[in-house]
Design an enzyme around this catalytic site. Structure first.
Site, PDB file in Angstrom:
ATOM      1  N   ALA A 229       0.777  -1.234   0.000  1.00 38.82           N
ATOM      2  CA  ALA A 229       0.000   0.000   0.000  1.00 38.82           C
ATOM      3  C   ALA A 229       0.810   1.286   0.000  1.00 38.82           C
ATOM      4  O   ALA A 229       0.302   2.323  -0.444  1.00 38.82           O
ATOM      5  CB  ALA A 229      -0.945   0.004   1.196  1.00 38.82           C
ATOM      6  N   ALA A 230       2.011   1.295   0.554  1.00 34.61           N
ATOM      7  CA  ALA A 230       2.761   2.552   0.649  1.00 34.61           C
ATOM      8  C   ALA A 230       3.017   3.121  -0.752  1.00 34.61           C
ATOM      9  O   ALA A 230       3.259   2.361  -1.691  1.00 34.61           O
ATOM     10  CB  ALA A 230       4.083   2.320   1.369  1.00 34.61           C
ATOM     11  N   PRO A 231       2.902   4.457  -0.914  1.00 39.02           N
ATOM     12  CA  PRO A 231       2.718   5.496   0.104  1.00 39.02           C
ATOM     13  C   PRO A 231       1.275   5.763   0.512  1.00 39.02           C
ATOM     14  O   PRO A 231       1.025   6.638   1.333  1.00 39.02           O
ATOM     15  CB  PRO A 231       3.313   6.729  -0.573  1.00 39.02           C
ATOM     16  CG  PRO A 231       3.040   6.507  -2.021  1.00 39.02           C
ATOM     17  CD  PRO A 231       3.203   5.015  -2.248  1.00 39.02           C
ATOM     18  N   GLY A 232       0.292   5.078  -0.058  1.00 38.29           N
ATOM     19  CA  GLY A 232      -1.062   5.151   0.462  1.00 38.29           C
ATOM     20  C   GLY A 232      -2.105   5.798  -0.421  1.00 38.29           C
ATOM     21  O   GLY A 232      -3.288   5.821  -0.062  1.00 38.29           O
ATOM     22  N   ARG A 254       8.573   2.433   4.981  1.00 37.62           N
ATOM     23  CA  ARG A 254       7.552   3.145   4.223  1.00 37.62           C
ATOM     24  C   ARG A 254       6.211   3.234   4.951  1.00 37.62           C
ATOM     25  O   ARG A 254       5.304   3.939   4.513  1.00 37.62           O
ATOM     26  CB  ARG A 254       7.347   2.466   2.865  1.00 37.62           C
ATOM     27  CG  ARG A 254       8.613   2.369   2.024  1.00 37.62           C
ATOM     28  CD  ARG A 254       8.308   2.008   0.599  1.00 37.62           C
ATOM     29  NE  ARG A 254       7.619   3.100  -0.083  1.00 37.62           N
ATOM     30  CZ  ARG A 254       7.095   2.989  -1.303  1.00 37.62           C
ATOM     31  NH1 ARG A 254       7.166   1.837  -1.955  1.00 37.62           N
ATOM     32  NH2 ARG A 254       6.487   4.019  -1.871  1.00 37.62           N
ATOM     33  N   CYS A 345       3.219  -0.056 -12.215  1.00 38.31           N
ATOM     34  CA  CYS A 345       3.482   1.172 -12.961  1.00 38.31           C
ATOM     35  C   CYS A 345       4.612   0.925 -13.959  1.00 38.31           C
ATOM     36  O   CYS A 345       5.420   1.798 -14.241  1.00 38.31           O
ATOM     37  CB  CYS A 345       3.793   2.347 -12.033  1.00 38.31           C
ATOM     38  SG  CYS A 345       5.129   2.062 -10.863  1.00 38.31           S
TER      39      CYS A 345
END
Length: 407
Positions: A229-232, A254, A345
């Site tokens: 999940a980071a950075p959220g 993180r 990504c």
């Protein structure tokens, strides 16, 4: 960074210690050198220079070529002093001569075809063709735009307050956020200096990543585990869409940023340090799992100019190996009728289509389940997966596939 850190980590650690004007200049110099490093090295003939002087020369040459507001004499003088500190008087004389020669030639940083490693350019040409590769490389060499997603404030209120502060505000591509167009008075502001930052009015998130959350189409009220999940940002967007979110990440360093993002945005998300490979939830208990997998990040090189120099062909191979393991582990957590969303990504097929094809072949209990009209049809592959391309869509590169458990 030269000690192995990422540009983002170095930026977040070092820049806050500087005054505002120095912070802006330091960021511009570092990012500019990274984008144009190959061209700068060629013009400076760095193969013949003392390695201790490489970054000194690059910084000086970038200022001469790209920063009109820095006088040439100041760029040379600063570089000479840095060289003297690093390697003595002989090194200072060498840097002085090299930069004065460059300044006299009126050279410019250009040649986008040489701004990325040759192996990357060859790979993209094989995938996208000559023209689209040139557009992709040019995109990566631009300064990235800033896009905001409303959090505690409404879309209209956020837009109004930004305009009051002097920003130009336009709708981001595909309606995925508010894109800022800075004016001369506002162009150097950081997100922390924007109206509403402290109040949690927005999060910073490129349209591509907001579109991944739309594509996921998690039903309101569903329990979703955001496994990496980071950075959220995606966790916030999922919660705002009505899901109940548990956000985990295996990287303790993180978690602080993940917790800060969710707290500032005012969302009810439970944050946990957890490695997906260690099954942080009981098998079959999640309504949905999002695996936003660690990847080569070749779709975000405009925002992370160091990535082009950090990754190697083996980086993609290693990333794909971990992605396969993460997706297989996530599959065990999804209950009957539940959803599994895989995203990256990356622009590389080995991390996207190939992972999905292999997963479906090994897990017949899952099938693709894209939701019609969740995102514009122009962003969908023939198989119904999400794929954004910087050179085509004007946003970060992102990929996502959505599966349903039928067995």
């Amino acid at each position: 960074m030269r000690s192995g850190g990422t540009f983002q980590a170095a930026r977040d650690r070092v820049l806050p210690t500087l005054a505002g004007r120095d912070r802006r200049l330091a960021y511009e110099l570092a990012a500019g050198v990274l984008r144009g490093q190959a061209d700068l090295d060629r013009r400076l003939r760095l193969r013949h220079a003392d390695p201790r002087l490489h970054d000194v020369l690059r910084l000086g040459a970038y200022q001469l070529a790209a920063l009109a507001r820095v006088p040439a004499y100041a760029a040379v003088a600063t570089s000479v002093e840095l060289a003297r500190e690093a390697a003595g008087d002989a090194a200072a004389r060498y840097v002085n001569q090299a930069l004065r020669k460059l300044a006299g030639a009126g050279d410019q940083v250009s040649g986008v075809g040489t701004s990325h490693p040759a192996w990357q350019v060859r790979r993209w040409k094989a995938q996208f063709g000559e023209t689209d590769t040139a557009r992709l490389v040019a995109w990566n060499n631009r300064k990235p735009t800033l896009t905001l997603q409303p959090a505690r404030w409404s879309w209209d209120m956020l837009a109004h307050r930004l305009q009051e502060a002097g920003f130009g505000v336009t709708e981001a591509p595909f309606g995925a956020g508010l894109r800022l167009t800075p004016t001369p008075e506002t162009r150097h502001l950081t997100p922390r200096g924007l109206p509403g930052f402290r109040e949690g009015a927005f999060i910073v998130q490129d349209p591509a990543h907001a579109l991944v959350c739309r594509y996921a189409a998690i039903p309101p009220g569903a329990l979703v585990y955001d496994a990496c999940a980071a950075p959220g940002g995606k966790a916030v967007m999922l919660e705002r869409g009505g899901a109940r979110v548990v956000a985990g990440d295996a990287r303790p360093e993180r978690i602080r940023r993940l917790a800060e993002t969710t707290r500032r945005a005012g969302v009810a998300i439970r944050v946990t340090v957890a490695d997906l490979l260690s099954a942080p939830l009981a098998p079959g208990t999640a309504s949905a799992v999002l695996v936003d997998a660690p990847c080569s990040a070749t779709g975000t090189m405009a925002r992370h100019p160091d990535a082009r120099w950090r990754i190697r062909p083996r980086t993609i191979v290693h990333a794909a190996r971990r992605q396969r393991a993460l997706l297989a582990a996530a599959a065990t957590l999804v209950g009957a009728g539940g959803l599994l969303v895989y995203s990256t990504c990356s622009l590389e097929p080995e991390e996207n289509d190939d992972i999905v094809t292999e997963f479906l072949a090994c897990h017949p209990e899952f099938g693709r389940a894209p939701v019609p009209a969740a995102v514009p049809a122009a962003l969908l592959t023939p198989d119904g997966d999400l794929q954004s391309l910087p050179q085509r869509d004007g946003i970060d590169g992102a990929y996502a596939a959505r599966f349903a458990r039928t067995g």
